[in-house]
Design a protein around this motif. Structure first.
Motif, PDB file in Angstrom:
ATOM      1  N   GLN A 114       7.487   0.424  -9.844  1.00 21.36           N
ATOM      2  CA  GLN A 114       7.895   1.819  -9.884  1.00 21.36           C
ATOM      3  C   GLN A 114       9.236   1.947 -10.597  1.00 21.36           C
ATOM      4  O   GLN A 114      10.105   1.075 -10.504  1.00 21.36           O
ATOM      5  CB  GLN A 114       7.997   2.366  -8.459  1.00 21.36           C
ATOM      6  CG  GLN A 114       6.670   2.373  -7.718  1.00 21.36           C
ATOM      7  CD  GLN A 114       6.846   2.718  -6.257  1.00 21.36           C
ATOM      8  OE1 GLN A 114       7.288   1.896  -5.455  1.00 21.36           O
ATOM      9  NE2 GLN A 114       6.506   3.952  -5.902  1.00 21.36           N
ATOM     10  N   THR A 134      -1.518  -7.126   4.896  1.00 21.38           N
ATOM     11  CA  THR A 134      -1.807  -5.901   4.151  1.00 21.38           C
ATOM     12  C   THR A 134      -2.253  -6.264   2.733  1.00 21.38           C
ATOM     13  O   THR A 134      -1.962  -7.353   2.236  1.00 21.38           O
ATOM     14  CB  THR A 134      -0.561  -5.003   4.057  1.00 21.38           C
ATOM     15  OG1 THR A 134       0.514  -5.752   3.465  1.00 21.38           O
ATOM     16  CG2 THR A 134      -0.146  -4.511   5.434  1.00 21.38           C
ATOM     17  N   TRP A 136      -1.215  -4.849  -0.016  1.00 18.51           N
ATOM     18  CA  TRP A 136      -0.048  -4.814  -0.898  1.00 18.51           C
ATOM     19  C   TRP A 136       1.076  -5.661  -0.324  1.00 18.51           C
ATOM     20  O   TRP A 136       1.278  -5.701   0.902  1.00 18.51           O
ATOM     21  CB  TRP A 136       0.464  -3.386  -1.054  1.00 18.51           C
ATOM     22  CG  TRP A 136      -0.434  -2.453  -1.808  1.00 18.51           C
ATOM     23  CD1 TRP A 136      -1.457  -1.708  -1.294  1.00 18.51           C
ATOM     24  CD2 TRP A 136      -0.376  -2.151  -3.204  1.00 18.51           C
ATOM     25  NE1 TRP A 136      -2.044  -0.962  -2.286  1.00 18.51           N
ATOM     26  CE2 TRP A 136      -1.397  -1.211  -3.478  1.00 18.51           C
ATOM     27  CE3 TRP A 136       0.424  -2.576  -4.258  1.00 18.51           C
ATOM     28  CZ2 TRP A 136      -1.634  -0.685  -4.740  1.00 18.51           C
ATOM     29  CZ3 TRP A 136       0.210  -2.058  -5.529  1.00 18.51           C
ATOM     30  CH2 TRP A 136      -0.819  -1.131  -5.763  1.00 18.51           C
ATOM     31  N   THR A 279      -1.213   5.482  -7.131  1.00 17.83           N
ATOM     32  CA  THR A 279      -0.471   6.126  -6.045  1.00 17.83           C
ATOM     33  C   THR A 279       0.219   5.043  -5.224  1.00 17.83           C
ATOM     34  O   THR A 279      -0.414   4.070  -4.801  1.00 17.83           O
ATOM     35  CB  THR A 279      -1.410   6.930  -5.141  1.00 17.83           C
ATOM     36  OG1 THR A 279      -2.056   7.940  -5.930  1.00 17.83           O
ATOM     37  CG2 THR A 279      -0.641   7.581  -4.005  1.00 17.83           C
ATOM     38  N   PRO A 281       1.561   2.915  -2.311  1.00 13.17           N
ATOM     39  CA  PRO A 281       1.077   2.795  -0.929  1.00 13.17           C
ATOM     40  C   PRO A 281       2.145   3.203   0.081  1.00 13.17           C
ATOM     41  O   PRO A 281       3.343   3.172  -0.215  1.00 13.17           O
ATOM     42  CB  PRO A 281       0.749   1.304  -0.814  1.00 13.17           C
ATOM     43  CG  PRO A 281       1.679   0.651  -1.786  1.00 13.17           C
ATOM     44  CD  PRO A 281       1.785   1.603  -2.938  1.00 13.17           C
ATOM     45  N   SER A 282       1.710   3.569   1.252  1.00 13.60           N
ATOM     46  CA  SER A 282       2.625   3.835   2.354  1.00 13.60           C
ATOM     47  C   SER A 282       3.348   2.555   2.744  1.00 13.60           C
ATOM     48  O   SER A 282       2.822   1.446   2.578  1.00 13.60           O
ATOM     49  CB  SER A 282       1.836   4.368   3.553  1.00 13.60           C
ATOM     50  OG  SER A 282       2.557   4.214   4.755  1.00 13.60           O
ATOM     51  N   GLY A 283       4.542   2.695   3.270  1.00 17.74           N
ATOM     52  CA  GLY A 283       5.285   1.527   3.726  1.00 17.74           C
ATOM     53  C   GLY A 283       4.546   0.739   4.782  1.00 17.74           C
ATOM     54  O   GLY A 283       4.756  -0.481   4.926  1.00 17.74           O
ATOM     55  N   PHE A 284       3.649   1.400   5.531  1.00 18.03           N
ATOM     56  CA  PHE A 284       2.866   0.715   6.543  1.00 18.03           C
ATOM     57  C   PHE A 284       1.816  -0.216   5.928  1.00 18.03           C
ATOM     58  O   PHE A 284       1.288  -1.095   6.614  1.00 18.03           O
ATOM     59  CB  PHE A 284       2.167   1.733   7.452  1.00 18.03           C
ATOM     60  CG  PHE A 284       3.111   2.563   8.265  1.00 18.03           C
ATOM     61  CD1 PHE A 284       3.778   2.017   9.356  1.00 18.03           C
ATOM     62  CD2 PHE A 284       3.353   3.885   7.933  1.00 18.03           C
ATOM     63  CE1 PHE A 284       4.659   2.785  10.112  1.00 18.03           C
ATOM     64  CE2 PHE A 284       4.230   4.650   8.675  1.00 18.03           C
ATOM     65  CZ  PHE A 284       4.894   4.106   9.769  1.00 18.03           C
ATOM     66  N   ASP A 285       1.520   0.002   4.658  1.00 17.09           N
ATOM     67  CA  ASP A 285       0.495  -0.791   3.969  1.00 17.09           C
ATOM     68  C   ASP A 285       1.085  -1.876   3.075  1.00 17.09           C
ATOM     69  O   ASP A 285       0.385  -2.460   2.256  1.00 17.09           O
ATOM     70  CB  ASP A 285      -0.390   0.126   3.120  1.00 17.09           C
ATOM     71  CG  ASP A 285      -1.143   1.139   3.961  1.00 17.09           C
ATOM     72  OD1 ASP A 285      -1.576   0.775   5.065  1.00 17.09           O
ATOM     73  OD2 ASP A 285      -1.281   2.296   3.514  1.00 17.09           O
TER      74      ASP A 285
END
Length: 306
Positions: A114, A134, A136, A279, A281-285
């Protein structure tokens, strides 16, 4: 040997090779063109080549919005390394996304950087998912531009795809400035729309001097004779009317004790937009790999991909 997983120049289980290159102009008579003598014809070709190289060097390392394809292949006896990636570069600062297209099913590692952040996101294929809970993982970024480094072609040369083109161009320029240049040649073909094709070469020695294009085993590199190192590998460069990069490819064979076949290139296929990036990923992923554990993490990926 396995494919390169990261544009960090850490190519997993790959062959590596670099060689010095040189080029000398050889002229071809164009039907309908009149030159007073051979010297004038060669001078014309020399000036044309220098003009096209100057335009390319001014643009190749800048941050473009492009979609393209990158590839690096090396075969020597039973040893093989193959990499095929689709590449998206967008924005300033640059965001990049490279998708691994050449690995075995489940062995892929896609890399999303990013814009402006100090880490890279890696999307692990199925066979590599045992490395993290996860899909990622986050690792320290390798895309740190050294814009002011001596001899740098520009900040984009650290990113996927463009890095390959910059390495090939550097090897060509090294060959041009070396004593082997007189053995090489360059021919420029201009088209009606102002675009061009350059046919030239780079020596194995100058490719090896770049050091980041191919990853060859040390024992193979040390086995090259002086004649092997002097081998000129054909390079083809396509430019648009403004002199910007369309495609650059190095492809050739070194007839050493064990034949070595090499191919690397980058081809621009379109202009990128923000929608071409994934997109985030969420920090949880995302599993964060601590800096102290990253070397072991890459080693483990290499082991699993063999």
């Amino acid at each position: 040997m396995t494919a390169r997983t990261s544009m960090t120049r850490r190519r997993i289980g790959a062959l590596a090779l670099a060689g010095s290159a040189a080029l000398v102009l050889s002229a071809c008579t164009t039907p309908g063109s009149a030159f007073p003598d051979a010297a004038a014809q060669q001078s014309y070709m020399q000036d044309l080549a220098e003009a096209r190289f100057e335009l390319l060097s001014a643009q190749i390392g800048q941050a473009p919005d492009v979609i393209g394809s990158a590839y690096v292949h090396a075969v020597s006896g039973d040893l093989e390394s193959h990499e095929n990636d689709s590449v998206v570069l967008f924005g300033d600062p640059t965001a990049s996304f490279s998708q691994d297209k050449g690995s075995a099913d489940g062995d892929t590692v896609d890399i999303y950087h990013q814009a402006g952040v100090d880490y890279d996101l890696l999307l692990l294929g199925g066979e590599l998912k045992e490395l993290a809970p996860t899909e990622w993982v986050a690792v320290q970024t390798q895309y740190v531009a050294e814009e002011d480094a001596e001899g740098s072609l520009g900040p984009a040369c650290v990113y996927p795809g463009i890095s390959i083109a910059c390495d090939i161009y550097t090897a060509v320029e090294t060959t041009r400035s070396s004593g082997d240049g007189a053995l090489s040649s360059v021919v420029v073909s201009m088209r009606n729309d102002g675009s061009s094709q350059i046919s030239t070469s780079a020596s194995l020695e100058s490719v090896l001097a770049v050091g980041t294009l191919f990853d060859l085993p040390d024992d193979l590199v040390s086995s090259f004779s002086e004649d092997d190192l002097a081998t000129l590998l054909p390079v083809t460069i396509f430019q648009n009317a403004e002199g910007g990069l369309v495609k650059m490819e190095l492809s050739g064979t070194v007839e050493s004790e064990t034949k070595l076949q090499l191919q690397a290139g980058f081809e621009v296929s379109g202009t990128s937009t923000l929608e071409d990036l994934p997109t985030a990923p969420s920090g949880f992923d995302v599993t964060v790999i601590p800096a102290a554990d990253q070397a072991a993490f890459w080693d483990r990926i290499e082991e699993l991909r063999k």
